[in-house]
Design a protein around this motif. Structure first.
Motif, PDB file in Angstrom:
ATOM      1  N   ARG A 119       0.844  -1.216   0.000  1.00 58.65           N
ATOM      2  CA  ARG A 119       0.000   0.000   0.000  1.00 58.65           C
ATOM      3  C   ARG A 119       0.867   1.248   0.000  1.00 58.65           C
ATOM      4  O   ARG A 119       0.522   2.257  -0.622  1.00 58.65           O
ATOM      5  N   ILE A 120       2.008   1.173   0.709  1.00 58.81           N
ATOM      6  CA  ILE A 120       2.928   2.318   0.725  1.00 58.81           C
ATOM      7  C   ILE A 120       3.386   2.603  -0.700  1.00 58.81           C
ATOM      8  O   ILE A 120       3.387   3.741  -1.163  1.00 58.81           O
ATOM      9  N   LYS A 121       3.732   1.538  -1.413  1.00 58.91           N
ATOM     10  CA  LYS A 121       4.233   1.681  -2.789  1.00 58.91           C
ATOM     11  C   LYS A 121       3.181   2.369  -3.649  1.00 58.91           C
ATOM     12  O   LYS A 121       3.477   3.296  -4.415  1.00 58.91           O
ATOM     13  N   ARG A 122       1.951   1.933  -3.484  1.00 66.63           N
ATOM     14  CA  ARG A 122       0.855   2.489  -4.294  1.00 66.63           C
ATOM     15  C   ARG A 122       0.586   3.952  -3.918  1.00 66.63           C
ATOM     16  O   ARG A 122       0.515   4.822  -4.781  1.00 66.63           O
ATOM     17  N   ASN A 123       0.513   4.209  -2.601  1.00 67.24           N
ATOM     18  CA  ASN A 123       0.207   5.578  -2.144  1.00 67.24           C
ATOM     19  C   ASN A 123       1.303   6.570  -2.493  1.00 67.24           C
ATOM     20  O   ASN A 123       1.030   7.695  -2.916  1.00 67.24           O
ATOM     21  N   VAL A 124       2.558   6.132  -2.310  1.00 64.65           N
ATOM     22  CA  VAL A 124       3.671   7.042  -2.623  1.00 64.65           C
ATOM     23  C   VAL A 124       3.696   7.325  -4.127  1.00 64.65           C
ATOM     24  O   VAL A 124       3.900   8.468  -4.551  1.00 64.65           O
ATOM     25  N   GLY A 125       3.443   6.292  -4.918  1.00 68.44           N
ATOM     26  CA  GLY A 125       3.393   6.461  -6.375  1.00 68.44           C
ATOM     27  C   GLY A 125       2.336   7.500  -6.763  1.00 68.44           C
ATOM     28  O   GLY A 125       2.592   8.381  -7.595  1.00 68.44           O
ATOM     29  N   MET A 126       1.170   7.398  -6.122  1.00 69.97           N
ATOM     30  CA  MET A 126       0.079   8.344  -6.413  1.00 69.97           C
ATOM     31  C   MET A 126       0.471   9.774  -6.039  1.00 69.97           C
ATOM     32  O   MET A 126       0.211  10.725  -6.782  1.00 69.97           O
ATOM     33  N   MET A 127       1.114   9.906  -4.872  1.00 71.13           N
ATOM     34  CA  MET A 127       1.509  11.249  -4.409  1.00 71.13           C
ATOM     35  C   MET A 127       2.562  11.852  -5.321  1.00 71.13           C
ATOM     36  O   MET A 127       2.529  13.050  -5.623  1.00 71.13           O
ATOM     37  N   LEU A 128       3.515  11.000  -5.760  1.00 74.46           N
ATOM     38  CA  LEU A 128       4.573  11.499  -6.650  1.00 74.46           C
ATOM     39  C   LEU A 128       3.958  12.039  -7.942  1.00 74.46           C
ATOM     40  O   LEU A 128       4.375  13.077  -8.467  1.00 74.46           O
ATOM     41  N   GLU A 129       2.929  11.335  -8.412  1.00 71.35           N
ATOM     42  CA  GLU A 129       2.261  11.767  -9.632  1.00 71.35           C
ATOM     43  C   GLU A 129       1.509  13.083  -9.380  1.00 71.35           C
ATOM     44  O   GLU A 129       1.573  14.006 -10.189  1.00 71.35           O
ATOM     45  N   MET A 130       0.873  13.164  -8.224  1.00 70.68           N
ATOM     46  CA  MET A 130       0.094  14.356  -7.886  1.00 70.68           C
ATOM     47  C   MET A 130       0.965  15.616  -7.817  1.00 70.68           C
ATOM     48  O   MET A 130       0.564  16.697  -8.225  1.00 70.68           O
ATOM     49  N   VAL A 131       2.195  15.461  -7.279  1.00 71.42           N
ATOM     50  CA  VAL A 131       3.066  16.631  -7.139  1.00 71.42           C
ATOM     51  C   VAL A 131       4.008  16.785  -8.334  1.00 71.42           C
ATOM     52  O   VAL A 131       4.874  17.672  -8.351  1.00 71.42           O
ATOM     53  N   GLY A 132       3.845  15.925  -9.332  1.00 71.64           N
ATOM     54  CA  GLY A 132       4.635  16.053 -10.559  1.00 71.64           C
ATOM     55  C   GLY A 132       6.064  15.579 -10.420  1.00 71.64           C
ATOM     56  O   GLY A 132       6.971  16.112 -11.068  1.00 71.64           O
ATOM     57  N   LEU A 133       6.278  14.587  -9.560  1.00 69.83           N
ATOM     58  CA  LEU A 133       7.647  14.073  -9.401  1.00 69.83           C
ATOM     59  C   LEU A 133       7.774  12.617  -9.858  1.00 69.83           C
ATOM     60  O   LEU A 133       8.673  11.906  -9.426  1.00 69.83           O
ATOM     61  N   GLN A 134       6.858  12.177 -10.737  1.00 65.21           N
ATOM     62  CA  GLN A 134       6.955  10.805 -11.214  1.00 65.21           C
ATOM     63  C   GLN A 134       8.299  10.666 -11.950  1.00 65.21           C
ATOM     64  O   GLN A 134       8.715  11.555 -12.663  1.00 65.21           O
ATOM     65  N   GLY A 135       8.973   9.576 -11.726  1.00 66.90           N
ATOM     66  CA  GLY A 135      10.296   9.400 -12.352  1.00 66.90           C
ATOM     67  C   GLY A 135      11.433   9.895 -11.458  1.00 66.90           C
ATOM     68  O   GLY A 135      12.600   9.729 -11.781  1.00 66.90           O
ATOM     69  N   LYS A 136      11.080  10.524 -10.317  1.00 66.03           N
ATOM     70  CA  LYS A 136      12.139  11.019  -9.421  1.00 66.03           C
ATOM     71  C   LYS A 136      12.188  10.204  -8.117  1.00 66.03           C
ATOM     72  O   LYS A 136      12.869  10.601  -7.177  1.00 66.03           O
ATOM     73  N   ALA A 137      11.472   9.103  -8.082  1.00 61.56           N
ATOM     74  CA  ALA A 137      11.374   8.331  -6.833  1.00 61.56           C
ATOM     75  C   ALA A 137      12.737   7.898  -6.300  1.00 61.56           C
ATOM     76  O   ALA A 137      12.975   7.913  -5.094  1.00 61.56           O
ATOM     77  N   GLY A 138      13.643   7.536  -7.192  1.00 62.67           N
ATOM     78  CA  GLY A 138      14.950   7.017  -6.767  1.00 62.67           C
ATOM     79  C   GLY A 138      15.983   8.105  -6.538  1.00 62.67           C
ATOM     80  O   GLY A 138      17.102   7.810  -6.095  1.00 62.67           O
ATOM     81  N   ALA A 139      15.602   9.363  -6.819  1.00 61.98           N
ATOM     82  CA  ALA A 139      16.580  10.449  -6.674  1.00 61.98           C
ATOM     83  C   ALA A 139      16.732  10.834  -5.205  1.00 61.98           C
ATOM     84  O   ALA A 139      15.799  10.678  -4.409  1.00 61.98           O
ATOM     85  N   PHE A 140      17.914  11.325  -4.867  1.00 59.05           N
ATOM     86  CA  PHE A 140      18.143  11.806  -3.490  1.00 59.05           C
ATOM     87  C   PHE A 140      17.875  13.306  -3.442  1.00 59.05           C
ATOM     88  O   PHE A 140      18.006  13.995  -4.459  1.00 59.05           O
ATOM     89  N   PRO A 141      17.480  13.846  -2.284  1.00 58.39           N
ATOM     90  CA  PRO A 141      17.094  15.258  -2.188  1.00 58.39           C
ATOM     91  C   PRO A 141      18.097  16.208  -2.831  1.00 58.39           C
ATOM     92  O   PRO A 141      17.721  17.145  -3.542  1.00 58.39           O
ATOM     93  N   GLN A 142      19.399  15.964  -2.580  1.00 59.04           N
ATOM     94  CA  GLN A 142      20.417  16.886  -3.099  1.00 59.04           C
ATOM     95  C   GLN A 142      20.512  16.865  -4.631  1.00 59.04           C
ATOM     96  O   GLN A 142      21.140  17.746  -5.217  1.00 59.04           O
ATOM     97  N   GLU A 143      19.864  15.877  -5.256  1.00 57.45           N
ATOM     98  CA  GLU A 143      19.871  15.811  -6.729  1.00 57.45           C
ATOM     99  C   GLU A 143      18.691  16.580  -7.339  1.00 57.45           C
ATOM    100  O   GLU A 143      18.571  16.668  -8.550  1.00 57.45           O
ATOM    101  N   LEU A 144      17.817  17.108  -6.467  1.00 64.52           N
ATOM    102  CA  LEU A 144      16.628  17.822  -6.965  1.00 64.52           C
ATOM    103  C   LEU A 144      16.768  19.331  -6.764  1.00 64.52           C
ATOM    104  O   LEU A 144      17.529  19.788  -5.913  1.00 64.52           O
TER     105      LEU A 144
END
Lengths: 232, 300
Positions: A119-144
């Motif tokens: 469920r975490i995987k699904r919810n986090v995926g949805m949130m990433l899409e909502m905030v427009g960060l899909q594709g950045k899941a594996g990035a570290f904060p300092q890379e953004l």
């Protein structure tokens, strides 16, 4: 305002620091469910104290604070973590964990609740899409970029679907374009039903958004306008 | 259960991420437990040697002239009934004379032959009494002297007193040093964890803001402390085991002339106490050090 409509109800609230400074003085403020509210004021006006009080970080010296029917002024220390789960918090300096990637940063909020891994995987995926960060899941904060980091912080704040989102200077470290993007995102969260409270110095944003504006000065509430503007 | 899994995963990850702090903490515990183990091994071997020496210090009980065998037997039973009496050996008059001849006329049998069948020590049958703790010797001697049929009691009070006092002194000193080392270990592990917490102050604050309970925040640190304590306990145990075998082997191989006095406790016997003691102390101070540091930080 009908008492049942009040999501946050502050009555004669005073907050004092251990050195005796009274940072909030007999504050009366009522916030309805689904509202979007700006809290403005100069340094030392009590804005940070206001946020910290709502977070349960500072004890209420006198008066009463009720959030979603829970009396914050009477809350025991051990109850505070559970209360905080009903809030989402966003900070000026993003406060993401540098040693964890974006997915892990957002997932932390769900891990605390003991949500199942799938469920975490699904919810986090949805949130990433909502905030427009899909594709950045594996990035570290300092890379953004700063704007992307703040989006990730909003995703973390919202992944547990809290009723209230507290944002402390969310655009303080961002350029105007990114500031607008973040404000649009907060407005979107509000449109989906979350009560949003933004503490800010950003007069441009406050003036343009035409939302309710509460002005604090020396710990006193000096102005509270529906569709207000920035007043120092 | 998920919180526990998270704590385990994060605790192990924390050790890797804070390699230097973790190594410093492991090193500190390992050094303290090595010293603790070393003291334990030295003290237990010393006590073992003292015990052997004590066992050799006996009390000799002589009987009145013309006493019957039954009375001698009765005296023996009364002596055996005394506390701290470990062993009572009866030496008959014949054995006493034989031993005397061996000691005095070895190689000069013609002198002893002049006695013929006559036993000059016919009234010198005795009991040799060995005690489990020679510090009680004076009391035992006093008790035996009062028994009916006892003529004389021979004892080496000075040797017994010295061995007893020295043994007590060594026990007190080593117990004091071990307690001191444990306190130092707790202080050092608690400082190491406190430094680790300071480094992760932000992380803890973020977790608190998003609703983590104290247990959720503490768990990774506790796991970290326990694992560090475990590693800090295993390293000195392996080292001590290796060194003990080598050193005992070396001493017994090169100083065989001293083997009568240098009797060592077996390694299995040493580790029967040292293994659970070190593991418990290592894990205990790891847990307690991290628990107290995290609790202190969370209360601030």
């Amino acid at each position: 305002m009908d008492e049942q409509e009040r999501l946050i109800d502050m009555q004669d609230v005073s907050v004092r620091y251990p050195n005796g400074t009274e940072a909030l003085k007999k504050l009366n403020l009522h916030i309805k469910k689904g509202e979007f509210l700006f809290v403005v004021g100069s340094s030392g006006s009590g804005k940070s104290t206001f946020i910290k009080t709502l977070l349960g970080e500072l004890p209420v010296a006198s008066g009463s604070v009720s959030v979603s029917g829970r009396r914050l002024d009477k809350m025991k220390r051990r109850e505070i973590p559970y209360y905080r789960r009903s809030l989402g918090v966003v900070f000026q300096e993003f406060r993401l964990l540098d040693d964890r990637n974006i997915f892990e940063n957002i997932a932390l909020a769900q891990e605390i609740l003991g949500v199942h891994r799938l469920r975490i995987k699904r919810n986090v995926g949805m949130m990433l899409e909502m905030v427009g960060l899909q594709g950045k899941a594996g990035a570290f904060p300092q890379e953004l970029s700063g704007g992307e980091q703040q989006r990730a912080a909003i995703a973390r704040a919202m992944v547990n679907r809290p009723g209230i989102l507290l944002a402390d200077e969310p655009t303080g470290n961002l350029d105007p374009d990114n500031s607008w993007e973040i404000m649009k995102l907060l407005e979107e969260m509000n449109r989906l039903g979350t009560t949003v409270i933004v503490v800010t110095h950003n007069n441009e944003v406050v003036d343009k958004m035409k939302k309710r504006v509460v002005v604090l000065k020396n710990g006193n509430l000096v102005s509270d306008e529906e569709q207000g503007g920035y007043i120092q | 259960m998920r919180t526990l899994c998270y704590g385990l995963k994060q605790g192990i990850k924390n050790i890797g991420q804070n390699r230097l702090f973790s190594l410093a903490a492991i090193g500190t515990i390992a050094a303290c437990l090595f010293l603790l183990g070393l003291f334990y091994v030295l003290v237990s071997n010393f006590q073992h040697m003292v015990f052997n020496a004590e066992s050799a210090v006996g009390v000799t009980v002589f009987f009145d002239e013309g006493i019957s065998q039954e009375q001698i037997k009765k005296i023996g039973e009364e002596i055996r009934a005394c506390k701290t009496v470990e062993k009572v050996v009866y030496i008959s008059a014949e054995e006493a004379w034989e031993n005397f001849q061996k000691e005095m006329y070895s190689g000069e049998e013609q002198i002893s032959d002049t006695f013929g069948d006559d036993n000059p020590l016919k009234d010198s049958s005795s009991y040799e009494v060995y005690l489990s703790d020679v510090s009680n010797q004076a009391g035992i001697v006093h008790t035996i002297e009062k028994m009916d049929g006892v003529r004389k009691v021979n004892s080496s009070g000075t040797v017994a007193d010295s061995l007893g006092s020295f043994n007590s002194l060594i026990t007190y000193i080593s117990a004091g040093i071990i307690v001191l080392l444990l306190l130092v270990s707790v202080f050092l592990i608690s400082s190491s964890v406190a430094v680790g917490i300071r480094v992760r102050k932000d992380e803890i604050s973020i977790m608190q803001h998003i609703g983590a309970t104290d247990l959720f925040i503490k768990l990774p640190f506790l796991v970290e402390g326990v694992l560090i304590g475990l590693a800090g306990a295993v390293i000195p145990l392996v080292l001590l085991g290796f060194l003990y075998q080598r050193i005992v082997g070396f001493i017994l191989g090169h100083f065989s002339v001293l083997s009568r006095w240098l009797t060592f406790v077996g390694m299995a016997e040493e580790f029967r106490v040292l293994l659970p003691l070190s593991l418990a102390v290592g894990v205990g101070i790891g847990f307690w050090g991290s628990f107290s540091s995290v609790r202190k930080h969370l209360r601030q």
